[in-house]
Every structure is written in C-alpha cells, then in structure tokens.
Scaffold this motif. Structure first.
Motif, PDB file in Angstrom:
ATOM      1  N   UNK A 245     -16.423   6.904 -20.390  1.00 33.96           N
ATOM      2  CA  UNK A 245     -15.251   7.761 -20.561  1.00 33.96           C
ATOM      3  C   UNK A 245     -14.045   6.858 -20.334  1.00 33.96           C
ATOM      4  N   UNK A 246     -13.224   6.679 -21.356  1.00 34.79           N
ATOM      5  CA  UNK A 246     -12.075   5.788 -21.275  1.00 34.79           C
ATOM      6  C   UNK A 246     -10.807   6.581 -21.590  1.00 34.79           C
ATOM      7  N   UNK A 247      -9.691   5.873 -21.709  1.00 32.40           N
ATOM      8  CA  UNK A 247      -8.451   6.526 -22.070  1.00 32.40           C
ATOM      9  C   UNK A 247      -7.829   7.279 -20.901  1.00 32.40           C
ATOM     10  N   UNK A 248      -6.720   7.918 -21.178  1.00 28.79           N
ATOM     11  CA  UNK A 248      -5.930   8.531 -20.115  1.00 28.79           C
ATOM     12  C   UNK A 248      -6.639   9.679 -19.416  1.00 28.79           C
ATOM     13  N   UNK A 249      -7.506  10.408 -20.121  1.00 31.51           N
ATOM     14  CA  UNK A 249      -8.195  11.516 -19.458  1.00 31.51           C
ATOM     15  C   UNK A 249      -9.220  11.024 -18.435  1.00 31.51           C
ATOM     16  N   UNK A 258      -4.849  16.098 -24.724  1.00 33.90           N
ATOM     17  CA  UNK A 258      -6.081  16.762 -24.291  1.00 33.90           C
ATOM     18  C   UNK A 258      -7.237  16.385 -25.218  1.00 33.90           C
ATOM     19  N   UNK A 259      -7.561  15.116 -25.193  1.00 32.30           N
ATOM     20  CA  UNK A 259      -8.652  14.566 -26.000  1.00 32.30           C
ATOM     21  C   UNK A 259      -9.487  13.661 -25.092  1.00 32.30           C
ATOM     22  N   UNK A 260     -10.790  13.883 -25.055  1.00 37.29           N
ATOM     23  CA  UNK A 260     -11.669  13.018 -24.276  1.00 37.29           C
ATOM     24  C   UNK A 260     -12.083  11.826 -25.139  1.00 37.29           C
ATOM     25  N   UNK A 328     -12.188  -0.786 -20.746  1.00 34.11           N
ATOM     26  CA  UNK A 328     -12.697  -0.477 -19.405  1.00 34.11           C
ATOM     27  C   UNK A 328     -11.767  -1.050 -18.342  1.00 34.11           C
ATOM     28  N   UNK A 329     -11.282  -2.256 -18.575  1.00 35.73           N
ATOM     29  CA  UNK A 329     -10.343  -2.873 -17.635  1.00 35.73           C
ATOM     30  C   UNK A 329      -9.087  -2.022 -17.480  1.00 35.73           C
ATOM     31  N   UNK A 330      -8.513  -1.594 -18.576  1.00 38.25           N
ATOM     32  CA  UNK A 330      -7.280  -0.798 -18.548  1.00 38.25           C
ATOM     33  C   UNK A 330      -7.498   0.484 -17.741  1.00 38.25           C
TER      34      UNK A 330
END
Length: 405
Positions: A245-249, A258-260, A328-330
C-alpha cells in the motif's frame, strides 16, 4: 461474474439480506444448504460418514441424525478433522459446480456463515457482513430456534467477534431494526455498487478520469487496504514479489485523494502482462493496453479497481526499476517525518485548488513532481542516516522498522 461473500453471526438475519438480493436477481449459493445436500440419504457423503462414525449417526428413517453426529464428530480434534475431510471436499466441489453454471453476467452471492472464521474473504470481490445487536440476536434465537439465553450467547461467543467481522467487511449492514430499513440498504447496495461493479469487471471497464479532490485523511484507509491486499496476492500469485500500500493514503494523517494506491513488484513487465487477466477477474482492470513510460525507461503497467465505490490504482513495476524502491521510500520517509508530510499536504491542497476545473488528475500529478523530486533527495538522506533499506521480496527495514502495508 461478480462474487459476493455474505456472512454474519447467528441470529443477525443474514437470510433477510440473501432473500432480498435474490429478489433483485442474484444467484444465491447457500453453504448450509449444500452441507445438507452432500449428506442426504443415498449420497456418497452420508455413506462415508457412516463408515467413519458408525451407523449410530443415522435416524430410524436412514437420514443423518445431526445431534448424534455432533456427539461423535466434535468429541476431539481428530474426530473433527475426519468430519471435515468428508464434508469439505464435497461442499467445495458442489460450490464450484454452482459457480461455474452461473451466467457470465451473474452476481453470485455466496452465503457462508463461517466466512470470516474460514479466512475466505480474498475469494470474493466484496464481503457483505450482516450484523445486529447481541440482545436482538439472542431474542431472535429464542423465538425462532427455542434457544435459552445462555445457549444463544454461547453460540454467539463461539463465532467470530464483531471486530473480526468488521475487519473483513467491505459492506456492513445493520439488521437490528425494521426490516424495511435493511431492505432499503440492500436495494441501494444492489443498484449503486453491485450492478455497476459486475458490469465493469465483465466489460473490463476502467474507472473514468476524475478531477483531483484532496480530502482529509480517513483513518480507515489502512484497514480498507488490508482487505484488498490479499485479493491482489491471490490473483497475482508467485509473480508478485511484493505488494505494498503506497501513496498518500498509506501515510497516517495525510490528506489525499480518496484512492488506494498499491504497488506490485514483479520480475519483468512480461510478468505484469501475464497477470493482467487474473487481476481483471479479481476486479482490477487494466488501465491501458500500453506500458506507461517512466523516467528511468523501465516503465510500469497500471490497473484500476472496477468497484464504483472504492477507487483503487495498481502500479506494476519490475524489480530492476528504481521507481518501485522510491515509492516505498517516499511512503516510509513521510511516515517518519510528520513535518514533511504536513508540507506535502499544503502542496497537495494548493495544487488541487489550481486544477479544480480539470477533467482528470494528469496536470495535478505533473505539477507535484518538482516537490516530490526534491523530497526524494531528502528521503535518500534520511535512508542513509537511519539505515533504511528495502528488498524486492522483503519488508522495508530501518530506524523505524516500517513494515510493508
């Protein structure tokens, strides 16, 4: 075909929901009914039960005496295993047969009382849980089955807890009140989610572009992601080296669209193409027939979720590309640096306002890149300082030991 798992604790009124879905046209497969069918008089299932547990489990008319069977089959773990060895393969085969004979455009509702206990959730596009307050359930069991209060509470306690069911539930239906209320909820679920979801899966329809809208962080985003990840893993199989699970969520407290977002790391882009159909069958539709180019030249394949209510993006990247590591780092850097996350939130809100009239997120995403590129430099410094590192087939480790989501 859309596969919906339907479950709920004893006395919750699951049959009310199943019947309403059937009225709408769902193909309902009742696990309890199948369990009875496979041991009816004259079946191989009943003959094998008799061979295992003796003729004492038969009623005078030759049918299965379930009380007598329970007394023998639940006496110890070994006996229970023998019972399951007889029943489970037959129940599974009959269920698969009914699934296979359903129409291609069917919405198949699999009514399974022990869905959560059996860890079956990843097998479905959606899991619907029917619930009611415990006292309501106790009263219903007294009225419909003649159970005493103590017996009813013991049966309830022996099943999955409310927390365990909530963790598995994509849809939670409260059936503790007026039947018309839950009927309306089922009608809305059918019309607004199940019907378009089935069509999107069958026709491989990607989610329509939408303008950027950044919303406050939803504390349930990680829980929602935790339900989706096993479905991705089941579809991708061994070709997925890791799924994150990456990104802002994936960053607690961070405002986001609101997107996974998920990243699937594969060995090569050929592996990404090989799992396009299984992912599509699982409800994650190929966004484009072409590889999306990346700055490094490695590229990626993108899928979107077919569920009209829960937007999902999948980014399939080869293990040799630097982009999968940076994603993943971000994430882990933002989790460990709340000040940077707060600054990123300001950037996102500002750019979302600037692009509010856009028909898609392309411009918004492009305008974020200068900040993200600079931030990745700071993230690399953090990784070197803390000892953070990540492997394509293992969780990230470092000063904060962030686990793969």
């Amino acid at each position: 075909m859309l596969r919906v798992g339907l479950t709920g604790g004893i006395g919750a009124g699951k049959s009310t929901v199943a019947d309403r879905l059937a009225e709408h046209g769902a193909v309902v497969i009742d696990a309890d009914r199948i369990a009875r069918e496979v041991v009816e008089p004259g079946t191989d299932g009943l003959a094998e039960l008799v061979a295992e547990f003796g003729r004492e489990i038969l009623a005078p008319d030759g049918a299965l005496d379930r009380t007598a069977l329970a007394a023998r089959a639940f006496a110890d773990d070994a006996a229970r295993s023998r019972l399951n060895a007889v029943l489970h393969p037959r129940i599974g085969a009959r269920t698969a047969e009914l699934m296979d004979t359903a129409p291609a455009d069917a919405i198949v509702v699999h009514d399974v009382p022990l869905l959560v206990e059996g860890g079956l959730a990843p097998s479905y596009h959606l899991v619907v849980v029917v619930d009611a307050d415990e006292e309501v359930r106790v009263r219903r069991l007294a009225e419909t089955r003649g159970m005493t209060g103590d017996d009813a509470r013991a049966r309830i306690a022996a099943q999955a807890s409310t927390a365990q069911r909530r963790a598995a539930a994509d849809v939670w239906l409260d059936n503790g009140g007026d039947r018309n209320v839950v009927h309306r909820a089922v009608d809305e679920l059918w019309n607004q989610r199940l019907v378009p979801f089935e069509e999107n899966v069958r026709l491989r329809t990607p989610r329509a572009p939408a303008p950027p809208e950044v919303v406050p962080a939803d504390p349930t985003w990680p829980e929602q992601a935790a339900r989706i990840e096993p479905r991705l893993r089941a579809a991708a199989g061994d070709r997925a080296l890791r799924i994150d699970h990456i990104g802002s969520t994936s960053v607690p407290g961070l405002p986001a669209k609101d997107v996974l977002d998920f990243q699937i790391v594969v060995r090569t882009l050929d592996d990404a193409r090989a799992i396009a159909e299984p992912l599509g069958d699982a409800g994650f539709v190929l966004w484009s027939g072409h590889v999306v180019e990346a700055e490094s030249g490695w590229g990626k394949v993108v899928h979107t979720g077919a569920d009209p209510v829960r937007p999902v993006n999948l980014h399939l990247r080869p293990a040799g590309s630097p982009e999968w590591r940076q994603a993943v780092l971000f994430r882990d850097w933002l989790r460990d640096n709340p000040g940077e996350a707060a600054t990123y939130a300001e950037v996102k809100y500002r750019l979302a306002d600037e692009h509010a009239g856009d028909t898609d997120v392309a411009g918004y995403a492009e305008d974020k890149q200068p900040w993200i590129r600079a931030a990745l430099g700071r993230a690399e410094d953090w990784a070197a300082r803390t000892g953070w590192r990540v492997d394509p087939e293992d969780a990230a480790i470092g000063a904060t030991d962030p686990a793969s989501s």
